[in-house]
Enzyme design. Sequence first.
Site, PDB file in Angstrom:
ATOM      1  N   ASP A 181       0.830  -1.351  -0.047  1.00 38.10           N
ATOM      2  CA  ASP A 181      -0.123   0.117  -0.028  1.00 38.10           C
ATOM      3  C   ASP A 181       0.893   1.224  -0.043  1.00 38.10           C
ATOM      4  O   ASP A 181       2.233   1.186   0.266  1.00 38.10           O
ATOM      5  CB  ASP A 181      -0.980   0.068   1.269  1.00 38.10           C
ATOM      6  CG  ASP A 181      -2.077   1.036   0.918  1.00 38.10           C
ATOM      7  OD1 ASP A 181      -2.265   1.628  -0.112  1.00 38.10           O
ATOM      8  OD2 ASP A 181      -3.259   0.758   1.863  1.00 38.10           O
ATOM      9  N   GLU A 227     -10.102   6.995   4.752  1.00 36.02           N
ATOM     10  CA  GLU A 227      -9.170   6.722   5.453  1.00 36.02           C
ATOM     11  C   GLU A 227      -9.113   7.148   7.088  1.00 36.02           C
ATOM     12  O   GLU A 227     -10.029   7.418   7.422  1.00 36.02           O
ATOM     13  CB  GLU A 227      -7.861   6.717   5.037  1.00 36.02           C
ATOM     14  CG  GLU A 227      -7.758   5.979   3.460  1.00 36.02           C
ATOM     15  CD  GLU A 227      -6.430   5.863   2.860  1.00 36.02           C
ATOM     16  OE1 GLU A 227      -5.320   5.518   3.678  1.00 36.02           O
ATOM     17  OE2 GLU A 227      -6.381   6.027   1.449  1.00 36.02           O
TER      18      GLU A 227
HETATM   19  C1  BGC Z   1      -5.284   3.240   0.316  1.00 33.04           C
HETATM   20  C2  BGC Z   1      -5.379   1.878  -0.515  1.00 33.04           C
HETATM   21  C3  BGC Z   1      -5.384   2.603  -2.109  1.00 33.04           C
HETATM   22  C4  BGC Z   1      -4.001   3.174  -1.979  1.00 33.04           C
HETATM   23  C5  BGC Z   1      -3.820   3.917  -3.479  1.00 33.04           C
HETATM   24  C6  BGC Z   1      -3.908   3.789   0.145  1.00 33.04           C
HETATM   25  O1  BGC Z   1      -3.764   4.758   0.887  1.00 33.04           O
HETATM   26  O2  BGC Z   1      -5.151   2.357   1.776  1.00 33.04           O
HETATM   27  O3  BGC Z   1      -6.678   1.449  -0.459  1.00 33.04           O
HETATM   28  O4  BGC Z   1      -5.634   1.664  -2.803  1.00 33.04           O
HETATM   29  O5  BGC Z   1      -3.841   4.235  -0.991  1.00 33.04           O
HETATM   30  O6  BGC Z   1      -4.400   5.167  -3.495  1.00 33.04           O
HETATM   31  C1  BGC Z   2      -3.510   9.918  -2.108  1.00 33.25           C
HETATM   32  C2  BGC Z   2      -4.255   8.681  -1.968  1.00 33.25           C
HETATM   33  C3  BGC Z   2      -3.689   7.814  -0.748  1.00 33.25           C
HETATM   34  C4  BGC Z   2      -3.341   8.699   0.469  1.00 33.25           C
HETATM   35  C5  BGC Z   2      -2.348   7.903   1.516  1.00 33.25           C
HETATM   36  C6  BGC Z   2      -3.280  10.800  -0.716  1.00 33.25           C
HETATM   37  O1  BGC Z   2      -2.430  11.908  -1.117  1.00 33.25           O
HETATM   38  O2  BGC Z   2      -4.134  10.912  -2.876  1.00 33.25           O
HETATM   39  O3  BGC Z   2      -4.498   7.968  -3.060  1.00 33.25           O
HETATM   40  O4  BGC Z   2      -4.384   6.810  -0.429  1.00 33.25           O
HETATM   41  O5  BGC Z   2      -2.591   9.757   0.216  1.00 33.25           O
HETATM   42  O6  BGC Z   2      -2.153   8.539   2.393  1.00 33.25           O
END
Ligand code: BGC
Ligand code: BGC
Length: 867
Positions: free
Chosen positions: A346, A543
């Site tokens: 991830d 998140e």
């Molecule tokens: C998320 C994932 C996601 C990835 C890419 C991460 O922060 O936990 O679910 O696929 O970002 O954006």
């Molecule tokens: C991105 C997301 C990712 C996240 C993780 C963001 O800046 O756009 O895709 O999941 O950071 O912390």
Amino acid sequence: MQWRSTLAAVLGLTLAASATSAAVAQEAQRHGPKQTVIGQPKTEHGCARIEKSLPALKDWPKVESQLKGDRKDEARIKAILKDMTLAEKVGQMTQPEIAAITAEDVKTYGFGSVLNGGGSFPGGNKRATPQDWLALADAYFEASKQSRTKIPVIWGIDAVHGNNNVFGSTVFPHNIGLGAAHDPCLVRDISAATAEQIRATGQDWAFAPTLAVVEDDRWGRTYEGFSEDPRITRAYGYEAVKGLQDNAKKRIGEDGVIATAKHFLGDGGTIGGKDQGVNPSSEQKMINVHGQGYYGALAAGAQTVMISFNSWTNDVINEGKVHGSKYVQTGILKEKMGFDGLLVSDWNGIGQVTGCTNSSCAQAINAGMDIIMVPNDWKAFISNTIAQVEAGEISMARIDDAVTRILRVKLRAGVFEAPKPSLREHAGEQKALLHKELAREAVRESAVLLKNNKRVLPLSKRSKVLVVGKSADNISNQTGGWTLSWQGTGNTNADFPNATSILKGIQDTLGAANVTFAETADGVDPAQFDAVIAVIGETPYAEGVGDLGKRSFEAARLQPQDLAVLDKVSGKGKPVITVYVGGRALHMNKELNRSDAFVAAWLPGTEGQGIADLLIKGRHNGFSGKLSYSWPAEACPALPGEPAKKPLFQLGYGLRDWQTGNVGTLDETSPGALCSGGGGGTATDDLEIFNRTDVAPYQSMIGSAENWGGTAVGPDGQASHAEINVVQSDVNVQQDALKTTWTGTGPAQVYLQSPAPSDLRGYGNANAAIQFDVIVHQAPANRTVISTHCVYPCLAEIDATQAFRNLPIGQKATVKVPVSCFTDKGLDLELVNTPFLVYTDGAFQASFANVRWVPKAGADPDVVPCA
Ligand code: BGC
Ligand code: BGC
């Protein structure tokens, strides 16, 4: 949340403490009984059946994939591998973010894949057209074909409820709603439609489905999970993968994309619902609860698994961050379950493994990781990894296994033979982006009717209605996080050209002349209408930003304006129908009491018409949705060690059609904003007040003579009076701060306030400090104070002029003020509604971020003196 009661019954198991360590499980594997093999599921209506009960497994099963290996593929992989340099192999394992690379880099470094993160678009343009997406996809593809190895690059995208990053695309209900539909065929159809949407813009790979079995709804990703019930997750995992991968048995066909089973292992079971936290499950529970979705997804042929940010640790298990766990990645997934596809890490997940950084982590690769998501630090990652192989820290065999898996997935996806993305099936098709009827059907199937006193629903087609509430005409609230931006914030209705708000759906059904819309319910008389429809609920988050932490399920993310609106329309002699739009079941006894009918619509997506279809009698049947998450009876969940609390509405509850469902008057006693940490005890966790955005129940406000009652800072991070204004700025990360300018034309204040006071005595007992990060852009001209209110005029303040003047201009600093400074001056900790306020009357400019109360920090050597 309530899985203990429901699930233990389902599995006929006691899932209690008996943890089996990895070593013990391996031992059992060697000597124990034959391993269980899971194959294709039993079906119903042609789709995987949601089983009544799942057999209790003693160990990890082997999962037989419907997508079978091919000897010719394996021979071809061997031949390709033999001709690759180490740098080319590491390039295949590297996955950068599109904003951090050029097409030329794809050719030079031979990346195996790229991703776009949530809210990242071609050219940084949120309104990028399908042609813009395709042009970039073509550029990457052609660059990869010009590299020495000519291995085609693939592009992964978070299409988690439709192709949600793409302007104009139909967005489906988030998974929590699909769970309520109890319809695996619907999930298959939506996933197949999503695959077409992804093909329309030229990507190859969806980072979906999420298979989290969510145990604690305080988690900010609750809505990404289908259910707290693994039986649903397992059947849905199967159909989601089938739908996305076009039911592939040998090759993913021209209607499919590569699917991702995520996030392995245990993302939905962290303590307190903390994102990226610690899952303390026993191995038996991991096998029988958190593993279930993967048995479905892998049987359907999922080709990739995304590893989770969480740790797996308890008294006997100490895997730590699963990104670094060889047992989880290789022992369980690749060996025991027999997974032959690839593992992807991830977002900067490797950097969380002890001893690793975002650009270096031999441990994760040795553990079994095949593709490393390194959004920005890809260059350093490539050179570090090459050096680690050369130094023998990572074996060549491990690298070859990773590249073998990557090539295998690419062969199965058909990309070696495919033309460039713009020439593929569905590329650029408008009809592939739009699936409005299917989405509308999904909205109808997913909404759950919780209350229908005196059968006020359905409304007759000839009704005159008053529509109120902040989410009635707000597609951003309707679509939630992971929509056009990562958090789902910053969008207006104009960003959704093909969408229908819930209000619009009601207007289209009843005729605009029969619908009056008054968002705040001011200046209207409910008595003039046949009924009132109130659409209220959560605002978008994704998140960890959506974690509730210590906040109660009541104060959580419901804003006071929602209850205020209901107060204005209830008890006026006309039925009130409340539609709750949000990402989790909350404690809404007050809202339920003020409503005659109550609908949980979850995060329905772009087709708000589906809600009108259910409220108004017409050609559709009524409700069929049933809760896939139990609905809390109390505002605070059970404390650790306490038995789970009895829900108000159980898993599976939902009134059918427009059945009467009388719910009596519910208890409205409230713990206030916080569930623990307050009161007479001693707080141990930070009280977050502002963290990148307002932490509910706190709202950022400005006040001055123009409006001392306070003007809320909007979702765009802005508010403006003549004397003071606020815009977004960066202190620690992008757009995490309130940049406040006092113009020097009069007294003014910026502050964070909750509608109801909280008992924060626990922070006094813990000798906490009020702490924030700040960049001073211009030192204060006049006396400046930091203040706290125990409901104005009860307040206490300290003079912070010198403290701000001492800070270096333009540089980040952390300021701590002991809470005792305020209690000494009369702050009543039992009634704090404004835990942070800055006031001055001269010119001053500063960016404030990460505002919180931190236990014990009152004793830190660097606190600001009280006087
Ligand atoms: C998320 C994932 C996601 C990835 C890419 C991460 O922060 O936990 O679910 O696929 O970002 O954006
Ligand atoms: C991105 C997301 C990712 C996240 C993780 C963001 O800046 O756009 O895709 O999941 O950071 O912390």
